[in-house]
Motif scaffolding. Sequence first.
Motif, PDB file in Angstrom:
ATOM      1  N   GLU A  65      -3.944   8.210  -2.103  1.00 58.30           N
ATOM      2  CA  GLU A  65      -5.108   7.547  -2.698  1.00 58.30           C
ATOM      3  C   GLU A  65      -5.900   6.696  -1.708  1.00 58.30           C
ATOM      4  O   GLU A  65      -6.887   6.076  -2.079  1.00 58.30           O
ATOM      5  CB  GLU A  65      -4.644   6.630  -3.847  1.00 58.30           C
ATOM      6  CG  GLU A  65      -4.156   7.408  -5.058  1.00 58.30           C
ATOM      7  CD  GLU A  65      -3.510   6.500  -6.094  1.00 58.30           C
ATOM      8  OE1 GLU A  65      -3.368   5.297  -5.816  1.00 58.30           O
ATOM      9  OE2 GLU A  65      -3.144   7.012  -7.155  1.00 58.30           O
ATOM     10  N   LEU A  66      -5.436   6.630  -0.471  1.00 60.25           N
ATOM     11  CA  LEU A  66      -6.076   5.720   0.484  1.00 60.25           C
ATOM     12  C   LEU A  66      -7.052   6.456   1.400  1.00 60.25           C
ATOM     13  O   LEU A  66      -6.915   7.653   1.633  1.00 60.25           O
ATOM     14  CB  LEU A  66      -5.003   5.027   1.325  1.00 60.25           C
ATOM     15  CG  LEU A  66      -4.018   4.152   0.539  1.00 60.25           C
ATOM     16  CD1 LEU A  66      -2.934   3.638   1.462  1.00 60.25           C
ATOM     17  CD2 LEU A  66      -4.721   2.999  -0.136  1.00 60.25           C
TER      18      LEU A  66
ATOM     19  N   ASP B 229       0.738   8.521  -2.710  1.00 54.44           N
ATOM     20  CA  ASP B 229      -0.055   9.244  -3.702  1.00 54.44           C
ATOM     21  C   ASP B 229      -1.321   9.844  -3.105  1.00 54.44           C
ATOM     22  O   ASP B 229      -2.084  10.507  -3.799  1.00 54.44           O
ATOM     23  CB  ASP B 229      -0.440   8.312  -4.856  1.00 54.44           C
ATOM     24  CG  ASP B 229       0.757   8.040  -5.765  1.00 54.44           C
ATOM     25  OD1 ASP B 229       1.662   8.883  -5.806  1.00 54.44           O
ATOM     26  OD2 ASP B 229       0.771   7.003  -6.433  1.00 54.44           O
TER      27      ASP B 229
ATOM     28  N   CYS C  35      -4.879   4.994   6.019  1.00 52.42           N
ATOM     29  CA  CYS C  35      -3.702   5.827   6.289  1.00 52.42           C
ATOM     30  C   CYS C  35      -3.310   5.738   7.761  1.00 52.42           C
ATOM     31  O   CYS C  35      -2.126   5.657   8.093  1.00 52.42           O
ATOM     32  CB  CYS C  35      -3.970   7.288   5.934  1.00 52.42           C
ATOM     33  SG  CYS C  35      -4.080   7.579   4.170  1.00 52.42           S
TER      34      CYS C  35
ATOM     35  N   TRP D 121       2.825   2.889  -2.072  1.00 55.74           N
ATOM     36  CA  TRP D 121       2.743   3.875  -3.163  1.00 55.74           C
ATOM     37  C   TRP D 121       1.406   4.587  -3.188  1.00 55.74           C
ATOM     38  O   TRP D 121       1.354   5.800  -3.391  1.00 55.74           O
ATOM     39  CB  TRP D 121       3.099   3.236  -4.506  1.00 55.74           C
ATOM     40  CG  TRP D 121       4.580   3.196  -4.653  1.00 55.74           C
ATOM     41  CD1 TRP D 121       5.418   2.232  -4.159  1.00 55.74           C
ATOM     42  CD2 TRP D 121       5.421   4.212  -5.218  1.00 55.74           C
ATOM     43  NE1 TRP D 121       6.726   2.595  -4.403  1.00 55.74           N
ATOM     44  CE2 TRP D 121       6.763   3.780  -5.060  1.00 55.74           C
ATOM     45  CE3 TRP D 121       5.170   5.424  -5.859  1.00 55.74           C
ATOM     46  CZ2 TRP D 121       7.845   4.547  -5.507  1.00 55.74           C
ATOM     47  CZ3 TRP D 121       6.259   6.175  -6.316  1.00 55.74           C
ATOM     48  CH2 TRP D 121       7.566   5.731  -6.130  1.00 55.74           C
ATOM     49  N   ALA D 122       0.337   3.842  -2.953  1.00 55.81           N
ATOM     50  CA  ALA D 122      -0.984   4.465  -2.900  1.00 55.81           C
ATOM     51  C   ALA D 122      -1.041   5.464  -1.743  1.00 55.81           C
ATOM     52  O   ALA D 122      -1.642   6.540  -1.853  1.00 55.81           O
ATOM     53  CB  ALA D 122      -2.067   3.400  -2.752  1.00 55.81           C
TER      54      ALA D 122
ATOM     55  N   LYS E  55       0.809  -1.226   0.000  1.00 55.82           N
ATOM     56  CA  LYS E  55       0.000   0.000   0.000  1.00 55.82           C
ATOM     57  C   LYS E  55       0.837   1.269   0.000  1.00 55.82           C
ATOM     58  O   LYS E  55       0.289   2.370  -0.063  1.00 55.82           O
ATOM     59  CB  LYS E  55      -0.900   0.001   1.227  1.00 55.82           C
ATOM     60  CG  LYS E  55      -1.965  -1.061   1.117  1.00 55.82           C
ATOM     61  CD  LYS E  55      -2.925  -1.018   2.274  1.00 55.82           C
ATOM     62  CE  LYS E  55      -4.100  -1.947   1.999  1.00 55.82           C
ATOM     63  NZ  LYS E  55      -4.523  -2.682   3.174  1.00 55.82           N
TER      64      LYS E  55
END
Length: 75
Positions: free
Chosen positions: A17-18, A15, A23, A11-12, A9
């Motif tokens: 994106e989570l 970014d 998080c 990279w997400a 997770k």
Amino acid sequence: MDCREFEAKLWAFLDGELEAAVCAELRAHLEDCPGCLDHYRFEDALRGFVRRCCQETLPEPLRARLYQLLACLED
Ligand SMILES: [Zn+2]
């Protein structure tokens, strides 16, 4: 959350994106796990570096090389 899940997770996470709940789990893992914290710091710095170079992504072989190099320096 274990290290494998964290890596999957990361990279997400970087970014943005989570979901907030995910998080929070990742941050909790970072507090407990120096290895993942190092990896996180590396990827975060690498993203900054890549952005400064005006490139979307770094070629994977170069990324792997840089990571190896950093790992060597830390030993
Ligand atoms: Zn970990």
